[in-house]
Design a protein around this motif. Structure first.
Motif, mmCIF file in Angstrom:
data_model
loop_
_atom_site.group_PDB
_atom_site.id
_atom_site.type_symbol
_atom_site.label_atom_id
_atom_site.label_comp_id
_atom_site.label_asym_id
_atom_site.label_seq_id
_atom_site.Cartn_x
_atom_site.Cartn_y
_atom_site.Cartn_z
ATOM 1 N N TYR A 48 0.869 -1.170 0.000
ATOM 2 C CA TYR A 48 0.000 0.000 0.000
ATOM 3 C C TYR A 48 0.904 1.217 0.000
ATOM 4 O O TYR A 48 2.083 1.142 0.365
ATOM 5 N N PHE A 83 3.703 1.025 2.564
ATOM 6 C CA PHE A 83 3.464 0.034 3.609
ATOM 7 C C PHE A 83 3.392 -1.361 3.006
ATOM 8 O O PHE A 83 2.692 -1.585 2.023
ATOM 9 N N PHE A 122 0.577 -4.928 9.229
ATOM 10 C CA PHE A 122 1.299 -3.926 8.473
ATOM 11 C C PHE A 122 2.672 -3.669 9.074
ATOM 12 O O PHE A 122 2.844 -3.676 10.301
ATOM 13 N N GLY A 123 3.636 -3.370 8.193
ATOM 14 C CA GLY A 123 4.905 -2.841 8.649
ATOM 15 C C GLY A 123 4.773 -1.352 8.950
ATOM 16 O O GLY A 123 3.731 -0.744 8.685
ATOM 17 N N SER A 124 5.840 -0.783 9.481
ATOM 18 C CA SER A 124 5.797 0.632 9.877
ATOM 19 C C SER A 124 6.092 1.573 8.718
ATOM 20 O O SER A 124 6.030 2.792 8.896
#
Lengths: 116, 114
Positions: free
Chosen positions: B35, B91, B105-107
């Motif tokens: 994303y 993301f 989700f990753g940061s």
């Protein structure tokens, strides 16, 4: 196509007060509904979801949301907020079936700021 | 709790250069996503990936973009020739096949194209 509108870009509130973050969606078909939260310098994490069944769903950290099909809304509530709830909150929808749940359509986000 | 890891957290590149954003999804997950969020805009779906191929992609995901799972742990997003408008937070996310409809989700990686 689906769309999501979060009616408030920023919501300031005092600690221990109740809060409601508003979300409306548009879709010609049934959808899954989600609230995600993003704390500073972290990834989005799932707060709660509505897939089917009971329209009142409870999530983590004392949050809950109610699905209202007639009003196409999925508002997020918490009866008493803490300083640690300060974050950005995202409402999202996806289509049910298969792996389509991972294709999320997000609202623009609401920044919740809790003041002491 | 297991996490999705993204590196680097911030990447600066010159317009026209190729850039690769890297992600390590959660180890038992099978579905992978990218994303992006342009400053001041909504988080937008780019692509989903399963079983070594693209499942779905958005209109944004044109021929300049590609994804790959080069080994058993990494998931990458490549932008072949970056444009100024590619500047955004990207993301990565993953989910498992249990059917609980939850993305992790990753940061994010903040990409700045100069």
């Amino acid at each position: 196509a689906q769309s999501v509108t979060q009616l408030d870009s920023q919501v300031p509130v005092f600690e221990e007060a109740p809060v409601e973050l508003r979300c409306n969606y548009s879709s010609s078909v049934s959808v899954y509904l989600f609230w995600y939260v993003q704390y500073p310098n972290q990834g989005l994490q799932l707060l709660l979801k509505y897939l089917s069944g009971s329209t009142l769903v409870k999530g983590i950290n004392g949050f809950e949301a109610e699905f209202n099909k007639s009003q196409t809304s999925f508002h997020l509530r918490k009866p008493s907020v803490h300083i640690s709830d300060t974050a950005e909150y995202f409402c999202a929808v996806s289509l049910p079936g298969g792996t389509s749940y991972g294709k999320l359509t997000f609202g623009q986000g609401t920044i919740l700021t809790v003041h002491p | 709790e297991p996490e999705v890891t993204q590196t680097p957290s911030h990447q600066v590149t010159q317009m026209g250069q190729e850039v690769i954003l890297r992600c390590v999804p959660i180890s038992n997950h099978l579905y992978f996503y990218w994303y992006r969020q342009i400053l001041g805009q909504k988080v937008e779906f780019l692509v989903s990936f399963y079983n070594n191929e693209i499942s779905e992609k958005s209109e944004i995901f044109d021929d300049q973009f590609s994804v790959e799972r080069p080994d058993g742990s990494n998931f990458t997003l490549k932008i072949r020739s970056t444009k100024l408008e590619d500047s955004a937070m990207y993301f990565c996310a993953s989910s498992d096949p249990s059917g609980n409809e939850k993305l992790f989700f990753g940061s994010g990686t903040q990409l700045s194209v100069l």
